[in-house]
Structures are given as structure tokens and as C-alpha cells.
Design a protein around this motif. Structure first.
Motif, mmCIF file in Angstrom:
data_model
loop_
_atom_site.group_PDB
_atom_site.id
_atom_site.type_symbol
_atom_site.label_atom_id
_atom_site.label_comp_id
_atom_site.label_asym_id
_atom_site.label_seq_id
_atom_site.Cartn_x
_atom_site.Cartn_y
_atom_site.Cartn_z
ATOM 1 N N LYS A 135 -4.889 -5.895 3.666
ATOM 2 C CA LYS A 135 -6.272 -5.425 3.597
ATOM 3 C C LYS A 135 -6.655 -5.186 2.137
ATOM 4 O O LYS A 135 -5.793 -5.030 1.267
ATOM 5 N N ASP A 160 0.859 -1.171 0.000
ATOM 6 C CA ASP A 160 0.000 0.000 0.000
ATOM 7 C C ASP A 160 0.905 1.233 0.000
ATOM 8 O O ASP A 160 1.613 1.489 0.987
ATOM 9 N N ASN A 187 1.567 3.791 2.996
ATOM 10 C CA ASN A 187 2.499 3.559 4.111
ATOM 11 C C ASN A 187 3.914 3.772 3.587
ATOM 12 O O ASN A 187 4.601 2.835 3.174
ATOM 13 N N ARG A 226 -3.690 -5.534 -0.468
ATOM 14 C CA ARG A 226 -2.388 -4.899 -0.373
ATOM 15 C C ARG A 226 -1.812 -5.107 1.038
ATOM 16 O O ARG A 226 -2.558 -5.209 2.019
ATOM 17 N N THR A 249 -0.506 -3.536 4.046
ATOM 18 C CA THR A 249 -0.644 -2.181 4.582
ATOM 19 C C THR A 249 0.279 -1.916 5.769
ATOM 20 O O THR A 249 0.493 -0.762 6.142
ATOM 21 N N VAL A 306 -7.617 -2.768 -0.526
ATOM 22 C CA VAL A 306 -7.453 -1.339 -0.776
ATOM 23 C C VAL A 306 -7.857 -1.064 -2.225
ATOM 24 O O VAL A 306 -7.233 -1.610 -3.150
#
Length: 428
Positions: A157, A79, A82, A164, A166, A159
Motif C-alpha cells: 500500500k 511498513d 507491522n 510499502r 504492509t 504509506v
């Protein structure tokens, strides 16, 4: 304090596994019990993939990208929101590529108590091998067998409609792993390569890296000879030069001020050498230290048993190889034994007792010095090939000294012990 006191090294146990060679880049997962198992590279169920199976696919793709040199593929499952995590993944990728990663595989276990719905929290272990060594089969329940590994806790999670990664942390996943944190894990490294050695460290040590590489290349040529005697050739030697932050952190860190270098086994795939930049000022001492540690890589890299009872030989053979071409009586170990004999008398055996946590400086120095003289004696009386056969049988085949002595030298160890004690007395 004897002249060579500061270069005494930390003894770390070496491990070996009975190896089953795994195909390069293969990925095998250990799924959670409450979801279908996935034991092939790409699951193809007739039903939709579960969130955990999606997680396994992401990790599989990352392992393949890491070994093939595809940085975009390695970062693709992340993700991008982050940024801190993404930066760490970039560091891991670039460091491992520079260190010649040749095999990577992820293994994951879901953490049911932390997972729910489309969110998966899993402990993911990255197993890896470097420089084309034969990579052993994965061992689920042991940190010391199989390939070396680094463990993380990842959160996956959905996304924008796709799964992805995260979050990624060390918490919980790396418990009891003596190989974490690895030097390559969370800091950008400067990496220099020679014909036989890779030297790496933080950018602040760039000047020192050049010095160490030159010394290590010369040392590797000498150590290769002894590796050949025991049929344990090394594809590559790796030497990390640690600043104070790295020294206190890498592979768990070292507290003892007198240690300036140590070797740590990468399970059954060789070993790494760590040098403390702060203490490696004298080039002659540094050259001896590097050769001593490379000798540990060769003589200890494939033992899965404890060598605690044979510490005199563990350090003695490294002292012998490290000091060459100087004889023990031409080194600081001569002064050590002269002091020991004067203050405490002559030891009753060349196999002096292993060190305890309460050992004082003279006791520590005596073990190294006696080991150096003992191995030099056996080389003088029987030749280096037989010395290395004896060493290999004790340190890598788990034979007792008497059995190894009878096989290598044709004499019981008690006879060799008595003769070498006399040999040592005449030279101290």
C-alpha cells in the motif's frame, strides 16, 4: 525389534531439472496479465509506474539486498507499523545469510480480485540457492524444478507517499509447495559451520548442534568419496536438528514415530538433512544416521523422476555407506534377515518390492537390510566404483536395473541378482 530399527529413514522422492545456469542475483518477474510486463532488473517506462510495478521494484530491491548482505535494504520496503511482519523478515534474512544464501530472486503475480487502487495483493515467490551452487533457471509452473522457493502473499500500500509492504502471510501462496515451511522461515536458528557441513537448529539444541557438527564433518569426508565416484560433489552439506516443534513443522513435518531423520531434495540444488533431536541420543547410532542421510544427498539430489520402484537401492546404498567400515553381517541388519528368512523365507530377488503404507515393521526392516546386503555384495564382486556407477545410472539417470547392470558390471541384472542372493544366504 532389531537394534537398528529406530534409525530407518523416510523415503522422499528426489528431483532433477535440465539446468540452465542463471546469473547470481538476477530477478525476473511474472506480472499479472492486466498490467505491463517487467522482465529486466529495473523498469524504465516513460509513464508513471503502476502500483504493481512499484511492488515489483520493492521485491527486486529486497532480493538484491538479501544476496549482498544489506539488512537495512531488505527491511526498507516494510511498513514498520507491522512489527510482527518486520520481526519475521529479520529472522528470514539472518537465517538465510547464516546459511550462505548466494542467489535470490522474487517472482510475483498480482491477485486482481484482492487488489484495488493503490493497494496491491500479490503472490510472491522467493527463489533461492545456497552456498554458491549453480542456480537453475526459474520454473514458473513447477515446485520441483528450478531453484527451491518459498511463496508468500504480500500486501503493498501507499504509506506516507511511498509504497510499502504492509502485510505478508503464507495463506494461499504456498499451496502444494513441499519445501514450505522451511526451517529458516519463521524461527531464529543457531548456525554452526565446519569445513564441509553447516548445522542449524533452535537455540534449545545448541549443545546437540556441536555434537552433530563433529559427527557430520567426519561423515562428510566419507561421503565425499562416493560423491566423487558419480561426479556429484557437494559444496556444502546442511543438517538441521529439529526439536519437536520443528520436527512436526519443517518441510511439512513427519508423523511416523520410528523415523529419526530424513533427507529432502531442494529441487535441483542438493538436499537438506533433518534430524529429530528427541531420538538422537546414542552417538554411534547418530553417526550412522548422519552418514546415511548425507549419502542420500549425494545419490538422490539430482533425480527428477520417481524412484519408488528402486527403493531397495535408494535405501541400500545409504545403508552401505552409512554403516562403513562395518560389513552388513556386523550390523543389526544381520538379525533382521535372519528373522525374515526364518519366518518368511528368502526373498526371490535382491530388488525387494517397495514399501506400501500398510507395510509392517519386519517388511520395512527387510527392505533396508536386503538393500544393505545387496549393495555390499555388488561392491564385493565388482568394486565400489562400479557399484556407484550402477547406483548413479538407476537413481540419477533413470536407467532400468538391467541396463545399468550390463553397462556397469558387464552382466545382466538377472545374473547379478542370482549371484547376490547366493552371496547373502551364505552370510546370514
Amino acid at each position: 525389534m532389531p537394534p537398528e530399527r529406530s534409525r530407518k529413514v523416510l523415503l522422499l522422492a528426489a528431483f532433477v531439472a535440465l539446468l540452465l545456469v542463471a546469473a547470481g542475483g538476477a530477478v525476473v518477474f511474472w506480472p499479472a496479465r492486466n498490467e505491463p510486463g517487467v522482465d529486466t532488473a529495473t523498469p524504465k517506462p516513460s509513464r508513471p509506474l503502476t502500483p504493481f510495478e512499484q511492488t515489483l521494484q520493492l521485491l527486486e530491491a529486497q532480493a538484491a539486498a538479501l544476496t549482498s548482505g544489506d539488512e537495512k535494504g531488505w527491511l526498507a520496503p516494510l511498513d514498520p507499523a507491522n512489527r510482527k511482519m518486520t520481526a519475521r523478515y529479520k529472522i528470514i534474512y539472518r537465517n538465510l545469510r547464516a546459511l550462505e544464501i548466494s542467489h535470490a530472486e522474487f517472482h510475483a503475480e498480482k491477485q486482481p480480485e484482492a487488489s484495488s487502487g493503490d493497494t496491491v495483493v500479490a503472490d510472491a515467490a522467493l527463489a533461492y540457492c545456497l552456498s554458491g551452487v549453480s542456480c537453475p533457471s526459474w520454473r514458473r509452473s513447477s515446485w520441483v524444478e528450478g531453484p527451491p522457493q518459498a511463496a508468500y502473499r504480500v500486501t503493498v500500500k501507499r504509506v506516507n507517499g511511498a509504497y510499502r509492504i504492509t502485510a505478508m502471510t503464507d495463506k494461499g501462496a504456498a499451496d502444494d509447495n513441499y519445501l514450505q515451511p522451511a526451517p529458516w522461515d519463521n524461527r531464529a536458528l543457531t548456525v554452526l559451520k565446519g569445513k564441509r557441513v553447516i548445522v542449524a537448529g533452535p537455540s534449545s539444541q545448541a549443545k546437540r548442534l556441536k555434537q552433530v557438527l563433529a559427527l557430520a564433518e567426519k561423515a562428510a569426508k566419507a561421503v565425499d568419496k562416493y560423491a566423487g565416484y558419480i561426479r556429484n560433489p557437494q559444496r556444502r552439506y546442511r543438517v538441521y536438528v529439529a526439536d519437536e516443534r520443528g520436527w512436526k513443522d519443517w518441510y511439512g513435518g513427519v508423523d511416523e514415530d520410528w523415523i529419526i531423520g530424513y533427507e529432502i531434495p531442494l529441487n535441483a540444488t542438493g538436499g537438506d538433512v533433518i534430524l529429530r533431536a528427541k531420538s538422537a541420543g546414542d552417538l554411534r547410532q547418530l553417526a550412522v544416521t548422519v552418514k546415511h542421510e548425507l549419502a542420500h544427498v549425494v545419490t538422490l539430489a539430482s533425480g527428477h523422476w520417481e524412484t519408488g520402484d528402486d527403493q531397495w537401492l535408494v535405501e541400500g546404498i545409504a545403508e552401505y555407506i552409512g554403516a562403513l567400515p562395518r560389513k552388513p553381517q556386523e550390523t543389526g541388519n544381520h538379525d533382521v534377515l535372519a528373522e525374515t528368512f526364518r519366518r518368511r523365507g528368502v526373498p526371490k530377488s535382491i530388488a525387494v518390492p517397495s514399501l506400501t503404507a500398510k507395510a509392517d515393521d519386519l517388511t520395512v526392516n527387510t527392505l533396508y537390510a536386503m538393500g544393505h546386503y545387496a549393495t555390499a555384495c555388488m561392491a564385493d564382486k565388482f568394486g565400489e566404483r562400479k557399484l556407484m556407477r550402477f547406483t548413479d545410472m538407476v537413481l540419477r539417470q533413470a536407467k532400468k536395473p538391467d541396463e545399468a547392470s550390463r553397462s556397469a558390471y558387464g552382466k545382466p541384472f538377472a545374473t547379478v541378482d542370482r549371484d547376490c542372493l547366493s552371496w547373502i544366504r551364505k552370510r546370514v
